[in-house]
Design a protein around this motif. Structure first.
Motif, PDB file in Angstrom:
ATOM      1  N   LEU A   1      -2.130  -4.023  -7.989  1.00 15.85           N
ATOM      2  CA  LEU A   1      -1.795  -4.571  -6.672  1.00 15.85           C
ATOM      3  C   LEU A   1      -0.769  -5.690  -6.773  1.00 15.85           C
ATOM      4  N   ALA A   2      -0.896  -6.527  -7.785  1.00 17.24           N
ATOM      5  CA  ALA A   2       0.063  -7.618  -7.943  1.00 17.24           C
ATOM      6  C   ALA A   2       1.461  -7.082  -8.208  1.00 17.24           C
ATOM      7  N   ALA A   3       1.563  -6.093  -9.096  1.00 13.69           N
ATOM      8  CA  ALA A   3       2.883  -5.546  -9.422  1.00 13.69           C
ATOM      9  C   ALA A   3       3.528  -4.900  -8.199  1.00 13.69           C
ATOM     10  N   THR A   4       2.771  -4.114  -7.455  1.00 10.13           N
ATOM     11  CA  THR A   4       3.350  -3.347  -6.339  1.00 10.13           C
ATOM     12  C   THR A   4       3.547  -4.186  -5.084  1.00 10.13           C
ATOM     13  N   LEU A   5       2.542  -4.965  -4.699  1.00  8.16           N
ATOM     14  CA  LEU A   5       2.652  -5.712  -3.448  1.00  8.16           C
ATOM     15  C   LEU A   5       3.581  -6.913  -3.552  1.00  8.16           C
ATOM     16  N   LEU A   6       3.729  -7.464  -4.759  1.00 10.60           N
ATOM     17  CA  LEU A   6       4.663  -8.578  -4.923  1.00 10.60           C
ATOM     18  C   LEU A   6       6.100  -8.109  -5.105  1.00 10.60           C
ATOM     19  N   ASN A   7       6.279  -6.807  -5.295  1.00 10.98           N
ATOM     20  CA  ASN A   7       7.623  -6.221  -5.437  1.00 10.98           C
ATOM     21  C   ASN A   7       7.718  -4.997  -4.534  1.00 10.98           C
ATOM     22  N   PRO A   8       7.656  -5.194  -3.203  1.00 13.53           N
ATOM     23  CA  PRO A   8       7.589  -4.049  -2.290  1.00 13.53           C
ATOM     24  C   PRO A   8       8.843  -3.189  -2.260  1.00 13.53           C
ATOM     25  N   ASP A   9       9.944  -3.689  -2.825  1.00 11.41           N
ATOM     26  CA  ASP A   9      11.177  -2.908  -2.851  1.00 11.41           C
ATOM     27  C   ASP A   9      11.316  -2.088  -4.137  1.00 11.41           C
ATOM     28  N   ARG A  10      10.282  -2.095  -4.983  1.00 10.71           N
ATOM     29  CA  ARG A  10      10.347  -1.385  -6.257  1.00 10.71           C
ATOM     30  C   ARG A  10       9.303  -0.289  -6.332  1.00 10.71           C
ATOM     31  N   SER A  11       9.624   0.769  -7.077  1.00 10.58           N
ATOM     32  CA  SER A  11       8.645   1.801  -7.413  1.00 10.58           C
ATOM     33  C   SER A  11       8.284   1.655  -8.891  1.00 10.58           C
ATOM     34  N   PHE A  12       7.028   1.935  -9.238  1.00 13.71           N
ATOM     35  CA  PHE A  12       6.537   1.758 -10.602  1.00 13.71           C
ATOM     36  C   PHE A  12       5.974   3.070 -11.126  1.00 13.71           C
ATOM     37  N   SER A  13       6.298   3.394 -12.368  1.00 13.03           N
ATOM     38  CA  SER A  13       5.673   4.533 -13.028  1.00 13.03           C
ATOM     39  C   SER A  13       4.276   4.132 -13.485  1.00 13.03           C
ATOM     40  N   LEU A  14       3.472   5.146 -13.840  1.00 13.17           N
ATOM     41  CA  LEU A  14       2.135   4.846 -14.342  1.00 13.17           C
ATOM     42  C   LEU A  14       2.203   4.027 -15.621  1.00 13.17           C
ATOM     43  N   THR A  15       3.201   4.308 -16.468  1.00 15.77           N
ATOM     44  CA  THR A  15       3.343   3.560 -17.721  1.00 15.77           C
ATOM     45  C   THR A  15       3.616   2.085 -17.449  1.00 15.77           C
TER      46      THR A  15
ATOM     47  N   ILE B   1       7.622  12.605 -13.260  1.00 16.95           N
ATOM     48  CA  ILE B   1       7.154  11.218 -13.189  1.00 16.95           C
ATOM     49  C   ILE B   1       6.661  10.908 -11.780  1.00 16.95           C
ATOM     50  N   ARG B   2       5.455  10.364 -11.685  1.00 15.79           N
ATOM     51  CA  ARG B   2       4.931   9.920 -10.399  1.00 15.79           C
ATOM     52  C   ARG B   2       5.190   8.431 -10.255  1.00 15.79           C
ATOM     53  N   LEU B   3       5.802   8.048  -9.151  1.00 15.57           N
ATOM     54  CA  LEU B   3       6.164   6.658  -8.898  1.00 15.57           C
ATOM     55  C   LEU B   3       5.322   6.120  -7.744  1.00 15.57           C
ATOM     56  N   MET B   4       4.820   4.905  -7.924  1.00 15.46           N
ATOM     57  CA  MET B   4       3.972   4.258  -6.930  1.00 15.46           C
ATOM     58  C   MET B   4       4.689   3.038  -6.364  1.00 15.46           C
ATOM     59  N   ARG B   5       4.474   2.781  -5.093  1.00 15.80           N
ATOM     60  CA  ARG B   5       5.010   1.577  -4.479  1.00 15.80           C
ATOM     61  C   ARG B   5       4.111   1.149  -3.334  1.00 15.80           C
ATOM     62  N   ALA B   6       4.307  -0.071  -2.849  1.00 16.42           N
ATOM     63  CA  ALA B   6       3.500  -0.592  -1.756  1.00 16.42           C
ATOM     64  C   ALA B   6       3.829   0.154  -0.478  1.00 16.42           C
ATOM     65  N   SER B   7       2.799   0.437   0.304  1.00 14.09           N
ATOM     66  CA  SER B   7       2.989   1.031   1.623  1.00 14.09           C
ATOM     67  C   SER B   7       3.133  -0.103   2.630  1.00 14.09           C
ATOM     68  N   GLY B   8       4.232  -0.111   3.347  1.00 22.82           N
ATOM     69  CA  GLY B   8       4.462  -1.189   4.319  1.00 22.82           C
ATOM     70  C   GLY B   8       3.789  -0.946   5.651  1.00 22.82           C
ATOM     71  N   ASP B   9       3.071   0.172   5.803  1.00 20.50           N
ATOM     72  CA  ASP B   9       2.528   0.532   7.111  1.00 20.50           C
ATOM     73  C   ASP B   9       1.092   0.070   7.319  1.00 20.50           C
ATOM     74  N   GLY B  10       0.310  -0.023   6.262  1.00 24.88           N
ATOM     75  CA  GLY B  10      -1.111  -0.308   6.409  1.00 24.88           C
ATOM     76  C   GLY B  10      -1.380  -1.747   6.815  1.00 24.88           C
ATOM     77  N   PRO B  11      -2.477  -1.986   7.539  1.00 25.65           N
ATOM     78  CA  PRO B  11      -2.792  -3.347   7.983  1.00 25.65           C
ATOM     79  C   PRO B  11      -3.230  -4.273   6.860  1.00 25.65           C
ATOM     80  N   LEU B  12      -3.592  -3.702   5.690  1.00 25.03           N
ATOM     81  CA  LEU B  12      -4.087  -4.529   4.590  1.00 25.03           C
ATOM     82  C   LEU B  12      -2.974  -5.082   3.714  1.00 25.03           C
ATOM     83  N   ALA B  13      -1.777  -4.487   3.802  1.00 23.26           N
ATOM     84  CA  ALA B  13      -0.712  -4.836   2.853  1.00 23.26           C
ATOM     85  C   ALA B  13      -0.360  -6.311   2.911  1.00 23.26           C
TER      86      ALA B  13
END
Length: 459
Positions: free
Chosen positions: A125-139, A173-185
């Protein structure tokens, strides 16, 4: 070569390279030759040695050959780096607790923010939500959280089902990033920014100061980061080291501390290490004996550090929106407006080709270009719309700062919204309108490029 079994791989690679009298360029060239991978570059070697990235298993096999270090030793050092690495560019460098109890295991409750059930979850959560403009691989997420790919994958699926993260695929490669739509973000991002965000925010702000090469963090925050349970930190204490021969820019250092305070919502104090001694053997003021110290690497911006500024009538507007949570302060590579302006220019070129044949499409590109221009001016000042910010925040801020000409950004956004209603009589753009708007946005881009060169980080 004598080695420490707890030595992280960054230090091992640097020591082995120097022992063989290789430069980073030479090591990269030899690795590229023996592995047949031209993607091994000097920049990649530098990232390994700074601890920003851990070489993968396949790469470690070739490193063993070139550096003449047993692969088992490299694997041990990689494991040591994962144990010591935490979020951002931070490493516990001194006096870490001798007994890694449950709170210090990767799967245990994180002492820094114990509302999460595990460090793996907090790390993702820290990696993705603090960098919402980035996508992260599982590695990458596994390296951030110090866990296995299987554990990260399991957490990612749960977070994606909850609408907190979103995923996409690029090949295999599956890339993950923060969703800007949810109320919890937004509330989750705020929690993480105030806790795990310290390495990133301190690294970004002090990375903009000329000559800063190393930063140590001590005090209560370092205790929690190292896994020692206790109360939340009330302040952040730093010891900053400058490159030998570089004079301290006191104003820039105080601006960095003040921006960090605004972003972290707590006092940030710093002391300068003597240039001839660096950080080795020094203690942070008020640091308790036997307690951990955390090293943070400066994160320089992708452009030159911002040192000049212009008087802005919109200062109070920006400050109000920052305090209201509609604008976030950002630093490091995110404080770079050039990519926004470059993409706006591409959209304008495409709109020019479409103005006659598809004026509606041309206009939508122009409206997006205007938003990018505004976002670029904000990014140049280290500002970014928050996840929950109103749609009009970019146009409002830029018009307040740079004058009536930039009010066109909000007008274009409103007109584009009308096009989202195909049944409305105002839902179409004439070719003549598209050409008029084309000239308007071109002028905005030219004005933005001129203004951007005079901007400093907002503080």
């Amino acid at each position: 070569m004598e080695v420490d079994l707890n030595q992280p791989i960054s230090q091992l690679i640097r020591a082995a390279r120097r022992e063989r009298k290789l430069s980073q360029y030479t090591l990269a060239r030899e690795l590229a030759t023996v592995s047949g991978r031209p993607t091994v570059t000097r920049d990649l070697v530098a990232r390994w040695e700074r601890g920003h990235q851990i070489p993968r298993l396949g790469t470690r096999r070739w490193l063993s050959v070139v550096l003449q270090v047993p692969q088992e030793r490299l694997d041990q050092a990689a494991a040591a780096a994962r144990r010591r690495n935490r979020l951002g560019h931070a490493v516990v460098t001194d006096n870490a607790p001798a007994t890694p109890g449950p709170a210090r295991r990767a799967q245990g409750t994180p002492a820094l923010l114990p509302v999460f059930r595990s460090r793996v979850q907090a790390g993702i959560l820290a990696a993705t939500l603090l960098n919402p403009d980035r996508s992260f691989s599982l590695t990458e997420l596994a390296e951030h959280s110090g866990s296995s790919l299987a554990s990260v994958d399991k957490e990612n699926k749960l977070l994606e089902k909850a609408g907190i993260l979103t995923s996409r695929r690029e090949g295999t490669i599956r890339l993950m990033r923060a969703s800007g739509d949810g109320p919890l973000a937004r509330p989750l991002a705020e929690l993480l920014r105030l806790t795990y965000g310290v390495p990133q925010i301190i690294g970004e702000e002090f990375g903009c100061v000329r000559g800063v090469v190393r930063i140590l963090v001590g005090g209560v925050w370092a205790d929690r980061f190292a896994g020692i349970p206790g109360p939340a930190p009330e302040s952040i204490e730093l010891l900053v080291s400058l490159q030998p021969g570089v004079a301290a820019d006191e104003q820039a250092l105080h601006i960095a501390a003040r921006r960090a305070e605004q972003r972290l919502k707590r006092p940030v104090s710093f002391s300068l290490a003597a240039p001839e001694r660096g950080l080795d053997g020094l203690q942070i003021p008020r640091q308790r004996p036997g307690h951990p110290v955390v090293e943070i690497a400066p994160i320089p911006p992708r452009q030159a550090p911002l040192t000049s500024g212009v008087g802005l009538n919109g200062h109070d507007v920006v400050l109000q929106l920052v305090r209201a949570g509609h604008l976030d302060l950002v630093g490091g590579p995110a404080a770079n407006g050039q990519p926004f302006l470059d993409l706006a220019a591409k959209h304008i070129s495409s709109a020019e080709r479409l103005a006659e044949v598809s004026p509606d499409s041309a206009f939508l590109l122009l409206a997006k270009s205007a938003q990018l221009i505004g976002a670029g001016l904000l990014a140049r000042q280290g500002l970014r719309p928050a996840l929950s910010a109103p749609e009009q925040v970019v146009g409002t801020v830029v018009a307040a700062q740079f004058g009536h000409q930039f009010s066109q950004i909000e007008l274009l956004r409103q007109r584009a919204k009308e096009l989202d209603m195909p049944t409305s009589r105002d839902s179409h753009i004439l070719p003549s309108e598209a050409k008029t708007y084309l000239g308007t946005v071109r002028t905005l881009l030219a004005a933005a490029r001129e203004v951007a060169g005079k901007l400093a980080l907002f503080h």
